[in-house]
Design an enzyme around this catalytic site. Structure first.
Site, PDB file in Angstrom:
ATOM      1  CD  GLU A  61      32.412  28.369  59.175  1.00  0.00           C
ATOM      2  OE1 GLU A  61      31.466  29.218  58.443  1.00  0.00           O
ATOM      3  OE2 GLU A  61      32.661  27.128  59.359  1.00  0.00           O
TER       4      GLU A  61
HETATM    5  C1  LIG Z   1      41.077  23.034  57.838  1.00  0.00           C
HETATM    6  C2  LIG Z   1      40.049  22.973  56.711  1.00  0.00           C
HETATM    7  C3  LIG Z   1      39.009  22.710  57.530  1.00  0.00           C
HETATM    8  C4  LIG Z   1      37.764  22.657  56.900  1.00  0.00           C
HETATM    9  N1  LIG Z   1      37.145  22.523  57.665  1.00  0.00           N
HETATM   10  C5  LIG Z   1      35.407  21.742  57.337  1.00  0.00           C
HETATM   11  C6  LIG Z   1      34.496  21.786  57.588  1.00  0.00           C
HETATM   12  O1  LIG Z   1      34.243  21.526  58.970  1.00  0.00           O
HETATM   13  N2  LIG Z   1      33.429  21.429  57.129  1.00  0.00           N
HETATM   14  C7  LIG Z   1      33.780  21.318  56.230  1.00  0.00           C
HETATM   15  O2  LIG Z   1      32.034  21.553  55.486  1.00  0.00           O
HETATM   16  N3  LIG Z   1      34.543  22.087  55.098  1.00  0.00           N
HETATM   17  C8  LIG Z   1      35.665  22.117  55.187  1.00  0.00           C
HETATM   18  N4  LIG Z   1      37.019  22.909  55.309  1.00  0.00           N
HETATM   19  C9  LIG Z   1      36.706  23.773  53.906  1.00  0.00           C
HETATM   20  C10 LIG Z   1      36.608  24.655  53.087  1.00  0.00           C
HETATM   21  O3  LIG Z   1      35.532  25.431  53.902  1.00  0.00           O
HETATM   22  C11 LIG Z   1      36.497  25.005  51.485  1.00  0.00           C
HETATM   23  O4  LIG Z   1      38.319  24.644  51.843  1.00  0.00           O
HETATM   24  C12 LIG Z   1      36.462  26.788  51.802  1.00  0.00           C
HETATM   25  O5  LIG Z   1      35.182  26.207  51.678  1.00  0.00           O
HETATM   26  C13 LIG Z   1      37.072  26.470  50.033  1.00  0.00           C
HETATM   27  O6  LIG Z   1      36.465  26.056  48.823  1.00  0.00           O
HETATM   28  P1  LIG Z   1      37.758  25.311  47.908  1.00  0.00           P
HETATM   29  O7  LIG Z   1      38.847  24.290  48.881  1.00  0.00           O
HETATM   30  O8  LIG Z   1      36.764  24.397  47.357  1.00  0.00           O
HETATM   31  O9  LIG Z   1      38.222  26.070  47.525  1.00  0.00           O
HETATM   32  P2  LIG Z   1      37.676  26.787  45.952  1.00  0.00           P
HETATM   33  O10 LIG Z   1      35.773  26.555  45.902  1.00  0.00           O
HETATM   34  O11 LIG Z   1      37.801  26.290  44.545  1.00  0.00           O
HETATM   35  O12 LIG Z   1      37.690  28.384  45.933  1.00  0.00           O
HETATM   36  C14 LIG Z   1      39.497  28.426  46.023  1.00  0.00           C
HETATM   37  C15 LIG Z   1      38.936  30.282  46.036  1.00  0.00           C
HETATM   38  O13 LIG Z   1      38.833  30.993  44.595  1.00  0.00           O
HETATM   39  C16 LIG Z   1      38.280  32.281  45.432  1.00  0.00           C
HETATM   40  N5  LIG Z   1      36.097  31.531  45.134  1.00  0.00           N
HETATM   41  C17 LIG Z   1      36.225  30.708  45.307  1.00  0.00           C
HETATM   42  N6  LIG Z   1      34.604  31.091  44.619  1.00  0.00           N
HETATM   43  C18 LIG Z   1      34.474  32.291  44.938  1.00  0.00           C
HETATM   44  C19 LIG Z   1      33.691  33.655  44.685  1.00  0.00           C
HETATM   45  N7  LIG Z   1      32.357  33.386  45.136  1.00  0.00           N
HETATM   46  N8  LIG Z   1      33.471  34.834  44.761  1.00  0.00           N
HETATM   47  C20 LIG Z   1      35.262  35.335  45.009  1.00  0.00           C
HETATM   48  N9  LIG Z   1      36.433  34.120  44.900  1.00  0.00           N
HETATM   49  C21 LIG Z   1      35.942  33.381  44.620  1.00  0.00           C
HETATM   50  C22 LIG Z   1      38.533  32.107  46.911  1.00  0.00           C
HETATM   51  O14 LIG Z   1      39.367  33.142  46.957  1.00  0.00           O
HETATM   52  C23 LIG Z   1      38.955  30.876  47.226  1.00  0.00           C
HETATM   53  O15 LIG Z   1      39.909  30.965  48.596  1.00  0.00           O
HETATM   54  C24 LIG Z   1      37.994  23.048  55.688  1.00  0.00           C
HETATM   55  C25 LIG Z   1      39.233  23.792  54.881  1.00  0.00           C
HETATM   56  C26 LIG Z   1      40.110  23.520  55.387  1.00  0.00           C
HETATM   57  C27 LIG Z   1      41.537  23.572  54.832  1.00  0.00           C
END
Ligand SMILES: Cc1cc2nc3c(=O)[nH]c(=O)nc-3n(C[C@H](O)[C@H](O)[C@H](O)COP(=O)(O)OP(=O)(O)OC[C@H]3O[C@@H](n4cnc5c(N)ncnc54)[C@H](O)[C@@H]3O)c2cc1C
Length: 524
Positions: free
Chosen positions: A408
């Protein structure tokens, strides 16, 4: 294991005497008590016991379909049979139209009893709000009663392998074929992408209806059902479910949409803005997950520390000042966060577009999720070696809670939203609403204003964003604890609340000074 016991009295105390829910039109305190207590009974009798088994059993993918833990399936059956799924949905679509503040009380208890089940079930109110707001009359007439029936659950399908935090990289394509939209592409990490709780699922999918280079402006929102009107399965499949640190009872799905029939929701190109309707609701829900984790962890730690006798001294653990410190800290987190999120929910019920709510939403998401993790960690420490074992399940709280600062919107992004848009947009109307809200705590207000001006004077606030967010959380806590102290005579345990409020009043100014110093260091 410590039996689950919903903190009904604590929840109602803050809802009525701190968050001011009685200001809501038609608020009925007796009915609220009855609702919260009744859900507490279901959570204790069926949901929490099923969660423990669900964590061990996990979800399976069999013949392309997700199989959920049997106990959670049965608990969902009772949840629907008692009508809880429709609590927050509008009355005109078959729901019960309860205020968000009251639905939030139920969400907190639900998430504390089983975060895994709550997150699969909990997207329905946000989906219904989004459809109610942006759908055509025909879409509202078709989908809202279905969501209110409990036979359809909803998902939020945004994330893709190359598009997590930054959704401009979404590649899933929406194509018009013979005048009908179809979705082609892959989504990952979709909670409840398939499950066997309900026969049907409605996916809210963010897909690209414009050219590949169109960034977020080319994204639109689509309704993509798992089944057609003839009852046949449509080409929406789960290709795998993820192995995770926690939330084993919640299927996190990789999904393939292969020319899946879809309906455009709202306007083409407005997908991200529309999705925020769902996400803003989901963000306060995630803060409530944090409140639930913190409250449950604090309760387990308190009961363990009162009864665990040590060696020959025969003293209980809570005879040690340092253990009492940890218990106080965990409980302060739980009570303060709950009051903060409930205040935001009451604002939401009064005016969904209030600038103060705009400001408080990322603050609640950040504070709630960091607080849930911190309280779970403290509880493990209080239980010592037993905290690290499965027996008391505080290790599960930490494993389940750890995703909340990531999904989220990662907390760093919420910090940037605060430091960027909310301080600067519309002449800082949201920030000004927050500054005004701090008026009852003038020293805190002055310290926060100083930090706000420091941030506004900086061209690139990124490096200081998290320090500023932490300072803002401490400032909000200061306001919340002043209200808690003023209402202490109504609390279930007034002496305990006075003690915690005095502790918060001593600690929070020091925390604010610390974060102000960190802000200076980060900004260089
Ligand atoms: C158990 C689980 C349930 C989920 N459920 C859903 C769902 O129902 N629907 C859905 O669509 N997605 C879902 N997700 C996905 C989740 O929303 C994403 O994992 C999350 O948005 C982060 O994206 P990413 O994993 O690609 O991390 P990345 O985008 O690669 O980011 C990695 C880290 O980099 C940092 N970061 C990245 N961008 C920025 C920025 N602009 N500013 C500051 N810091 C930043 C943050 O610390 C972040 O944690 C789920 C994930 C999990 C593990």
């Amino acid at each position: 294991m410590t039996p689950f016991n919903a903190p009904v009295d604590d929840i109602l105390f803050t809802l009525e005497h701190v968050a001011g829910a009685s200001r809501l039109p038609g608020w009925d305190g007796d009915l609220a008590r009855e609702i919260v207590a009744q859900f507490g009974r279901l959570a204790a009798a069926e949901i929490a016991p099923a969660d423990e088994a669900g964590d061990l059993e996990g979800c399976r993918l069999e013949n392309g379909r997700v199989v959920m833990p049997a106990g959670l399936r049965a608990a969902y059956g009772s949840f629907v049979a008692q009508g809880w799924h429709a609590l927050a949905l509008p009355e005109e679509s078959g729901g019960q139209g309860m205020p968000a503040a009251l639905a939030g009380a139920v969400t907190e208890i639900f998430a504390a009893a089983s975060h895994a089940l709550q997150m699969v079930v909990g997207l329905v109110p946000g989906a219904a709000r989004t459809i109610a707001r942006f759908g055509t009359e025909a879409q509202r007439a078709l989908w809202l009663p279905r969501l209110a029936s409990g036979e359809w659950l909803a998902t939020m399908a945004l994330t893709e392998p190359g598009a997590g935090s930054d959704l401009s990289g979404v590649r899933t394509q929406a194509v018009l074929r013979d005048g009908h939209w179809q979705i082609d592409g892959e989504k990952i990490f979709i909670s409840g992408g398939d499950q066997d709780l309900t026969p049907r699922i409605l996916h809210l999918v963010l897909a690209r209806s414009g050219p590949a280079q169109s960034g977020v402006k080319g994204l639109s929102l689509f309704l993509v059902p798992s089944h057609g009107e003839d009852g046949q399965r449509l080409p929406v499949t789960v290709t795998r479910i993820e192995e995770k640190m926690g939330l084993h009872g919640s299927p996190t799905c990789q999904m393939l949409f292969d020319a899946a029939p879809a309906q455009l929701l709202g306007r083409e190109g407005d997908g991200l803005r529309e999705m925020f309707t769902m996400m803003n609701h989901a963000r306060l829900d995630v803060s409530l997950q944090g409140v639930g984790h913190a409250a449950r962890a604090a309760a387990i730690a308190r009961s363990y520390a009162a009864t665990r006798r040590q060696g020959r001294s025969g003293l209980a653990l809570d005879a040690h000042a340092d253990v009492r410190r940890m218990l106080d800290e965990a409980e302060t987190i739980a009570l303060g966060l709950r009051a903060l999120v409930q205040m935001a929910l009451v604002e939401m019920d009064l005016d969904e577009s209030a600038p103060l709510l705009d400001f408080l939403t990322p603050v609640c998401k950040f504070a709630g999720t960091e607080g849930g993790v911190a309280a779970a960690d403290l509880a493990i420490q209080v239980l010592g070696g037993y905290g690290y074992l499965r027996e008391y399940r505080v290790e599960q709280i930490l494993r389940d809670a750890r995703i909340t600062p990531i999904y989220e919107g990662a907390n760093g992004i919420h910090a940037m939203t605060l430091a960027g848009r909310l301080l600067r947009h519309a002449e800082g109307a949201a920030a000004q609403a927050f500054a005004d809200w701090l008026a009852p705590v003038p020293a805190t207000q002055a310290a926060w204003e100083a930090a706000r001006h420091r941030m506004l004077a900086t061209e690139d606030p990124g490096a200081g964003a998290t320090a500023f967010m932490r300072l803002t959380v401490a400032a909000a806590s200061s306001r919340v604890w002043a209200c808690l102290a003023a209402a202490a005579q109504h609390a279930p345990d007034p002496d305990r609340l006075h003690h915690l409020a005095a502790r918060a009043a001593a600690h929070l100014p020091a925390q604010i000074r610390h974060h102000a110093e960190m802000l200076e260091i980060e900004l260089g």
